[in-house]
Write a protein that holds these residues in place. Structure first.
Motif, PDB file in Angstrom:
ATOM      1  N   UNK A  10      41.719  17.183  25.971  1.00  0.00           N
ATOM      2  CA  UNK A  10      41.982  18.008  24.425  1.00  0.00           C
ATOM      3  C   UNK A  10      41.671  18.784  23.592  1.00  0.00           C
ATOM      4  N   UNK A  11      40.362  18.391  23.190  1.00  0.00           N
ATOM      5  CA  UNK A  11      39.958  18.598  22.209  1.00  0.00           C
ATOM      6  C   UNK A  11      38.849  20.036  22.157  1.00  0.00           C
ATOM      7  N   UNK A  12      39.007  20.431  23.849  1.00  0.00           N
ATOM      8  CA  UNK A  12      38.835  21.840  23.794  1.00  0.00           C
ATOM      9  C   UNK A  12      40.337  22.234  23.564  1.00  0.00           C
ATOM     10  N   UNK A  13      41.299  22.006  23.310  1.00  0.00           N
ATOM     11  CA  UNK A  13      41.914  22.997  23.938  1.00  0.00           C
ATOM     12  C   UNK A  13      42.996  23.766  22.533  1.00  0.00           C
ATOM     13  N   UNK A  14      43.253  25.000  22.626  1.00  0.00           N
ATOM     14  CA  UNK A  14      44.102  25.286  21.802  1.00  0.00           C
ATOM     15  C   UNK A  14      45.202  25.134  21.075  1.00  0.00           C
ATOM     16  N   UNK A  15      46.374  24.373  22.123  1.00  0.00           N
ATOM     17  CA  UNK A  15      47.682  23.604  22.302  1.00  0.00           C
ATOM     18  C   UNK A  15      47.688  22.449  22.600  1.00  0.00           C
ATOM     19  N   UNK A  16      47.948  21.589  22.235  1.00  0.00           N
ATOM     20  CA  UNK A  16      47.923  19.723  23.193  1.00  0.00           C
ATOM     21  C   UNK A  16      49.468  18.999  22.401  1.00  0.00           C
ATOM     22  N   UNK A  17      49.710  18.695  24.407  1.00  0.00           N
ATOM     23  CA  UNK A  17      51.151  17.872  24.578  1.00  0.00           C
ATOM     24  C   UNK A  17      50.807  16.239  25.084  1.00  0.00           C
ATOM     25  N   UNK A  18      51.214  15.626  23.943  1.00  0.00           N
ATOM     26  CA  UNK A  18      51.458  14.330  24.886  1.00  0.00           C
ATOM     27  C   UNK A  18      52.492  14.103  24.828  1.00  0.00           C
ATOM     28  N   UNK A  77      34.258  18.639  34.115  1.00  0.00           N
ATOM     29  CA  UNK A  77      33.631  18.016  32.430  1.00  0.00           C
ATOM     30  C   UNK A  77      32.444  18.388  31.439  1.00  0.00           C
ATOM     31  N   UNK A  78      31.416  19.296  31.972  1.00  0.00           N
ATOM     32  CA  UNK A  78      30.487  19.744  30.922  1.00  0.00           C
ATOM     33  C   UNK A  78      31.275  20.865  30.378  1.00  0.00           C
ATOM     34  N   UNK A 120      35.099  21.532  24.029  1.00  0.00           N
ATOM     35  CA  UNK A 120      35.433  20.353  22.816  1.00  0.00           C
ATOM     36  C   UNK A 120      34.297  20.337  21.933  1.00  0.00           C
ATOM     37  N   UNK A 121      32.881  20.268  22.456  1.00  0.00           N
ATOM     38  CA  UNK A 121      32.041  20.908  20.780  1.00  0.00           C
ATOM     39  C   UNK A 121      31.417  22.283  20.598  1.00  0.00           C
ATOM     40  N   UNK A 122      32.280  23.013  20.916  1.00  0.00           N
ATOM     41  CA  UNK A 122      32.228  24.242  20.745  1.00  0.00           C
ATOM     42  C   UNK A 122      30.814  25.043  20.770  1.00  0.00           C
ATOM     43  N   UNK A 123      30.225  24.798  21.498  1.00  0.00           N
ATOM     44  CA  UNK A 123      29.214  25.326  22.559  1.00  0.00           C
ATOM     45  C   UNK A 123      29.432  26.286  23.297  1.00  0.00           C
ATOM     46  N   UNK A 124      27.915  26.705  22.978  1.00  0.00           N
ATOM     47  CA  UNK A 124      27.990  28.720  24.049  1.00  0.00           C
ATOM     48  C   UNK A 124      28.020  27.995  25.389  1.00  0.00           C
ATOM     49  N   UNK A 125      27.896  27.203  25.878  1.00  0.00           N
ATOM     50  CA  UNK A 125      27.380  26.446  27.576  1.00  0.00           C
ATOM     51  C   UNK A 125      26.797  24.937  27.813  1.00  0.00           C
TER      52      UNK A 125
END
Length: 295
Positions: A178-186, A99-100, A106-111
């Motif tokens: 989904x927010x972490x991904x480059x492309x999303x299929x629903x 999850x982390x 998703x938040x574009x954090x380094x860790x």
């Protein structure tokens, strides 16, 4: 589905098909198998039968995961055979660690910092679980890197043609993945008008601006379930234990039910409409709310 998978899932990609027992897009996974995608890195918080099928079909070279198994039944035997042999990569985390990773992606954090691995042996076998010192009080905690799937596939009850997606019932980390991904299929049970989404905005899991493709695929989560549409097919999970133990039986199942069907509609036709008689729940409306119309 064929077009979405052909266009958005590419050999060598990192692919996440998320869903926590509920809303798992087996239909999308089967299309990945039909198109014989290769060298995928499969990510999932809790890999279950669809990942056993994907890995048994030879689409993957690596698995990034937390707990895996056939829920309530036992092992994923196709996965187990590869893990116990040479050449297949695995990268294991705790549930919260996965999850982390999605949340950081998703938040574009380094860790992402967490305490999950105190007294755990996982950091000794996974170099991506490291320690970091707090800049505030000097405390040492563990950290995991962000995860950016090339493609995340999410199943939901409904969406509009723009990709505004709504889901209810048991949810996992679909939104973060989904927010972490480059492309999303629903993939959805129902394709509805935009007015339906706007009438109940708090159910919206994903906004259309994050979605690359919407696939209308009723019963596409079978044998998992879609709250309000059909129940979990426990008979299938029990049967999979026997099928997956034998490589020949698994290959025969894939030949008949995946490669032997043109699409998910063909898969459902083989099951027959009456198959879902015992899986269809009685209505249980949750009531309604009045958002007010401010003019």
């Amino acid at each position: 589905m064929r077009e979405a998978v052909a266009d958005l899932v590419r050999d060598g990609d990192t692919l996440a098909i998320e869903g926590f027992t509920h809303l798992i897009s087996f239909a999308a996974g089967h299309e990945v198998i039909r198109q014989r995608k290769r060298d995928l890195t499969l990510c999932r918080l809790t890999p279950d039968v669809i990942y056993d099928q994907l890995i048994g079909a030879g689409v993957a070279r690596k698995l990034v995961f937390s707990w895996l198994g056939n829920p309530g039944v036992g092992s994923l035997h196709a996965v187990r055979r590869l893990v116990e042999g040479p050449g297949f990569e695995v990268e294991e985390y705790s549930h919260f660690g996965m999850v982390g990773r999605y949340a950081a992606g998703a938040a574009r954090l380094p860790f992402f910092p967490l305490r999950s691995y105190v007294d755990s042996d996982l950091p000794t076998v996974n170099d991506n679980i490291r320690t970091v010192t707090s800049p505030f009080d000097g405390e040492e905690v563990y950290a995991v890197p962000p995860l950016h799937p090339d493609v995340t596939i999410v199943h939901a009850q409904r969406a509009d043609k723009h990709g505004n997606t709504q889901a209810w019932g048991l949810l996992g980390c679909q939104k973060e993945a989904a927010f972490a991904a480059r492309r999303v299929i629903v993939v959805v049970e129902e394709l509805v008008e935009e007015s339906v989404i706007r009438a109940d905005p708090n159910r919206t899991l994903l906004p259309g601006l994050k979605v690359d493709a919407v696939v209308h695929c009723p019963r596409g989560a079978h044998p998992s379930y879609a709250q309000g549409h059909y129940d979990r097919d426990n008979r299938f999970y029990l049967a999979w234990e026997h099928i997956s133990r034998d490589p020949a039986l698994l290959e025969a199942w894939l030949d008949e039910w995946v490669h032997g069907t043109r699409d998910h509609a063909g898969y459902l036709a083989k099951l027959g409409d009456s198959y879902f008689d015992d899986l269809t729940p009685a209505p249980a409306p949750s009531g309604s709310v009045d958002y007010g119309d401010y003019r």
